[in-house]
Design an enzyme around this catalytic site. Sequence first.
Site, PDB file in Angstrom:
ATOM      1  N   PHE A 162      25.766  -8.626  33.169  1.00 38.23           N
ATOM      2  CA  PHE A 162      26.949  -9.181  33.827  1.00 38.23           C
ATOM      3  C   PHE A 162      26.559  -9.874  35.130  1.00 38.23           C
ATOM      4  O   PHE A 162      27.188 -10.853  35.531  1.00 38.23           O
ATOM      5  CB  PHE A 162      27.990  -8.095  34.083  1.00 38.23           C
ATOM      6  CG  PHE A 162      29.308  -8.650  34.552  1.00 38.23           C
ATOM      7  CD1 PHE A 162      30.052  -9.500  33.745  1.00 38.23           C
ATOM      8  CD2 PHE A 162      29.795  -8.345  35.810  1.00 38.23           C
ATOM      9  CE1 PHE A 162      31.255 -10.037  34.183  1.00 38.23           C
ATOM     10  CE2 PHE A 162      31.003  -8.870  36.261  1.00 38.23           C
ATOM     11  CZ  PHE A 162      31.737  -9.719  35.440  1.00 38.23           C
ATOM     12  N   TYR A 163      25.520  -9.371  35.800  1.00 36.23           N
ATOM     13  CA  TYR A 163      24.990 -10.061  36.979  1.00 36.23           C
ATOM     14  C   TYR A 163      24.646 -11.502  36.631  1.00 36.23           C
ATOM     15  O   TYR A 163      25.042 -12.441  37.329  1.00 36.23           O
ATOM     16  CB  TYR A 163      23.758  -9.325  37.507  1.00 36.23           C
ATOM     17  CG  TYR A 163      22.947 -10.127  38.495  1.00 36.23           C
ATOM     18  CD1 TYR A 163      23.422 -10.357  39.788  1.00 36.23           C
ATOM     19  CD2 TYR A 163      21.699 -10.654  38.153  1.00 36.23           C
ATOM     20  CE1 TYR A 163      22.678 -11.091  40.704  1.00 36.23           C
ATOM     21  CE2 TYR A 163      20.952 -11.378  39.054  1.00 36.23           C
ATOM     22  CZ  TYR A 163      21.447 -11.601  40.325  1.00 36.23           C
ATOM     23  OH  TYR A 163      20.709 -12.340  41.226  1.00 36.23           O
ATOM     24  N   ALA A 164      23.882 -11.690  35.555  1.00 39.73           N
ATOM     25  CA  ALA A 164      23.499 -13.040  35.138  1.00 39.73           C
ATOM     26  C   ALA A 164      24.728 -13.873  34.786  1.00 39.73           C
ATOM     27  O   ALA A 164      24.797 -15.072  35.101  1.00 39.73           O
ATOM     28  CB  ALA A 164      22.552 -12.960  33.947  1.00 39.73           C
TER      29      ALA A 164
END
Length: 344
Positions: A162-164
Amino acid sequence: MTRGSQSVPGSAAKTALVTGAAGFIGFHCCQALMAAGYRVVGLDALSDYYDVALKRDRLTQLEGDFQFVEGAVEAPGLLLDLFASHKFDVVIHLAAQAGVRYSIDNPRAYLDSNISGTFELLEAARAYPPRHMLLASSSSAYGANTQMPYGESAPSDHPLSFYAATKKAGEAMAHSYAHLYNLPITLFRFFTVYGPWGRPDMALFKFTRAILNGQPIDVYNHGDMKRDFTYIDDLVAGITALIDQVPEIDKPVSAQDSLSPAAPWRIVNLGNSKPVALTEFIAAIEAATGRVAQQNLLPMQAGDLPATWADTTLLEALTGPQQHTDLRTGVARFVQWYRAYYGV
């Protein structure tokens, strides 16, 4: 709070905003900008994702024409007020919830900081346009793409964390604002950054601490990983060199330019352009500490990539040849800082 002296009367110093100013990269960027003659306004929420004392200690090192503002980028109206007050020439947006693994457990922190925060920044820039905005993205945006080295035009449609995903979303949001409001925007895709004053959640910091304490280190994918380790001074030199490389529609610098056909917007890799095996990285820490690491070999973690490798052809086309600090030199400088800072 405000630190430092006033600029010379009558000087034409430009003003820069650095978000995430108390962070690892933000701190070093503030130092470099002041050394180049900028007035710097630094914004940071001083979140407790990692040791706040380390962030405050970084801030105490920022001597010069520096004003610190404590606050979160996602706070409605905060950035708008700062833009209205200072009329920034340059904006370097580094504030974000970092860390691939933490995004698995606490995705909302990434939604708030990385997406809502970027929206607030873009809205402030729409009202008070700077000459150039430079926004941090990540090599994580390349996701499941296995074609290396990663070039800026390579597919990046399958984020693995989800960071990416939030970083990829930030790139798309920035493109829409660049197109609609003619805002010149450059996005950086950072590759693994290391060096003095680094983040405690990153491998070099964790490995050094464990090795010096005689504790085992967790080595994922049984050590079969490669990273394009980028020394902090090299990264910051790339960022500052790009400040004057303002994207303009229909003015690509090369056939490999990621310049948008519809907006003054481009993506630039900032890396060392040389993947290093994790085993070699550990060996450099062992050499710098004079200790042998006890390795706890583990399978790959969810969201991780087995390898990263930056193609920096575009960066060099824009700014010329880049400096590349040798891995063992860079690691030794970190270990020296770590020993001094923690009294080891």
